[in-house]
Design a protein around this motif. Sequence first.
Motif, short mmCIF file in Angstrom:
data_model
loop_
_atom_site.label_atom_id
_atom_site.label_comp_id
_atom_site.label_asym_id
_atom_site.label_seq_id
_atom_site.Cartn_x
_atom_site.Cartn_y
_atom_site.Cartn_z
N ILE A 354 0.84 -1.19 0.00
CA ILE A 354 0.00 0.00 0.00
C ILE A 354 0.88 1.24 0.00
CG2 ILE A 354 -1.66 1.33 1.37
CD1 ILE A 354 -2.67 -1.38 2.46
N ILE A 385 -3.43 6.68 4.69
CA ILE A 385 -4.31 5.62 5.17
C ILE A 385 -5.35 6.19 6.13
CG2 ILE A 385 -4.39 3.57 6.65
CD1 ILE A 385 -1.67 2.76 5.34
N ILE A 390 -8.49 3.87 4.91
CA ILE A 390 -8.18 2.59 4.27
C ILE A 390 -8.07 1.52 5.35
CG2 ILE A 390 -6.50 1.33 2.87
CD1 ILE A 390 -5.71 4.12 1.70
N THR A 392 -6.66 -1.46 6.81
CA THR A 392 -5.46 -2.28 6.64
C THR A 392 -4.72 -2.36 7.97
OG1 THR A 392 -3.32 -2.46 5.53
CG2 THR A 392 -4.18 -0.25 5.86
N VAL A 399 -1.19 -4.42 -1.82
CA VAL A 399 -2.45 -3.78 -2.16
C VAL A 399 -3.45 -4.80 -2.70
CG1 VAL A 399 -1.93 -3.17 -4.55
CG2 VAL A 399 -3.36 -1.65 -3.18
N LEU A 402 -6.36 -6.06 -0.42
CA LEU A 402 -7.45 -5.17 -0.02
C LEU A 402 -8.72 -5.45 -0.82
CD1 LEU A 402 -5.56 -1.75 0.12
CD2 LEU A 402 -6.14 -3.24 2.04
N ASN A 406 -11.27 -0.42 -0.91
CA ASN A 406 -10.03 0.06 -0.30
C ASN A 406 -8.91 0.20 -1.33
OD1 ASN A 406 -10.32 0.39 2.74
ND2 ASN A 406 -11.28 -1.61 2.43
N GLN A 407 -8.89 -0.65 -2.35
CA GLN A 407 -7.93 -0.46 -3.44
C GLN A 407 -8.16 0.88 -4.13
OE1 GLN A 407 -8.25 -3.84 -6.06
NE2 GLN A 407 -7.03 -5.17 -4.75
N VAL A 410 -6.72 3.67 -2.25
CA VAL A 410 -5.27 3.80 -2.43
C VAL A 410 -4.97 4.61 -3.69
CG1 VAL A 410 -3.12 2.55 -2.86
CG2 VAL A 410 -4.74 1.68 -1.17
#
Length: 502
Positions: A354, A385, A390, A392, A399, A402, A406-407, A410
Motif C-alpha cells: 500500500i 491511510i 483505508i 489495513t 495492495v 485489499l 479500499n484499493q 489507495v
Amino acid sequence: MTHAEPPVVEATGIVKRFGPTVALDGARITVRPGETHALVGRNGAGKSTLVSVLTGLQAPDEGTVAFGGRPAPRTSDRDGWRQRVACVYQKSTIIPGLTVAENLFLNRHPRGHGRLISWPGTRRRAQELLATWSVAVDPQTPAGELDVEQRQFVEIARALSFGARFIVLDEPTAQLDAAAINRLFGRIRDLQRQGVTFLFISHHLQEVYEICDMVTVFRDARHIVTAPVADLPRTELVAAMTGEAPAARAEDRTRSLGTGARSALSVRGLRGDTYADVSFRVGAGEIVGLAGAAGSGRTEVAETVVGLRAATAGEVQIAGRRPAAGSVPAALAAGAGFVPQDRHHQGLVPDMSIADNATLSVPRRLGRNGLLSHGRRDQLAERMIENLAIKTPGPELPVSALSGGNQQKVVMARALADDPRLLVLINPTAGVDVRSKEFLLGKVEETADTGTGVLVASDELDDLRLCDRVLVMFQGRVTTEMNRGWHDHDLVAAMEGVDLDA
C-alpha cells in the motif's frame, strides 16, 4: 408475425450471481418470430449477463430458457446452441489471418477423398452462403482486409450457416459511420423479411426508434418493461432506464467557487481520434462532470488532459501551465492528480505494498538523489491511510489483499498525494461498494472545498450528482451543458443522443 407461434426465445425467472453480486434478479425476456427486439439499460443493468445466458455461455443459477417452445440445450452442447442463436459482438470474432471462406467454415470444412479438406469445395460453399444472404464479399479475401461493416455481415452469414435464425447484435453501430449504419439497417430489414429475428443492443436510443419493433428495458438486474417501440414515448423509455428516484434532482451546493483569473484547467480546441473541437474550463474549487455513453469520447478527453493520450490539435493548460502533450509526468508536474479508469491495469501494482502504491508519484518527497527513505514513505503512507480511511493492518500490506473499495482509496490517495491543483477522475466509483462510493465522493467534495478543480469523467449518475456543471459528450463532441439541479431524464437523454421533444 403471429403470436400463435411460440417465441423464438423466452427466458423467465433468470437469476445469475457472481459471488455477492446479483447480475440478474428474476429477469425475463420474450422475443417473437420476425421481430427486431431492442434490449436497453444503463451500464450494469444486466444486459451482457442476459446475452451470455441466452447464448449458452453462462448457465443461470435459477430460471429457464426456451427456444421455439423447447428447453435450451445443455451448456456443453455448443452445436445445439449454434443452431438456435448467435451473437455478433462489438469486438469481431473473425480471425484476420484467414480468408473469409476459412472463417465461415472453421473446423467444419468440406472434406474430399481421404478426408482431406477440399479447398475448392470450401470456397464454393462459402460463395453460395454469401450469395444466399446477399453479402458482397469475395470468399478468398483475407479477413484482415475487411472493414468493420463487412466483418459484421460475414459474421451474420456464418451464424445463419449453422441454422440459427435468431441473431443478437451487440452494439453493432459503435464503429460505423452514418452511411454504414443505414446499410446495416437495410440488411436487418431484408433478413427480417427472410425470417430472421434480431435482439438489438445499443447505447443510442435513437436507433431503437429507427430499426426496432419491440423494446425491453432492464434496470438494476431486473426486467422493467417490454412494449412496442411505437407505443413507448422517449420520455417513458428514459424514465424506465433511470427509475423514479426521489433524489433525481441534485441538492444545491453552498460552497463558493474560485473566481480568480487562473483556472485549474483550460481546454481549447482539443482534437483526437475519437473527439473533436472540445473546449471547456474548470475553475479553482469547481467540480465539472464530463458525461457520455460508451464511445462518446469522454474518457479519451480526460486521458488527454493527464497525458495518457496526445491530442492531434488544441491546447491543455493545467493551473496556468501547458504540459507537454502525451506526457503523464509533465501533467503531474503541472499540478494534476489522476484516478484512471481501470484501477487493476492502470492504477495499481498488485504485488507492491500500500505504501509503495500510494507514493509512486511523489518520489522526491521520500528522499534525495534517487535514494528513498522507507521511514518517510511509511509516514506519508500512514497519513494517507488515515485520511482515506483505508482498512489495513499497516502500510506494508500488498495492495492486492485489499477489497475493491479500499484499493480504489489507495488510487485516490496517490492522486491527492502531491496536493494537486487539478484532480481528474475517470469512473471513480466503478466496482466499489456503496459505503466506499459515498466516502470517495465525499472526499472529492472535500478536496474541491480546498480550492482544487475537479474533472469527473463518468456515465454513472451518482458520480455526476456532486458536479457544479456537467458537460455532455455525444459522438466525440460536447453537445450539452447542464448546471447543478439537472434531472436524470434530461441528462440520460442527452448522453444517449435522444431529443425528448421529438
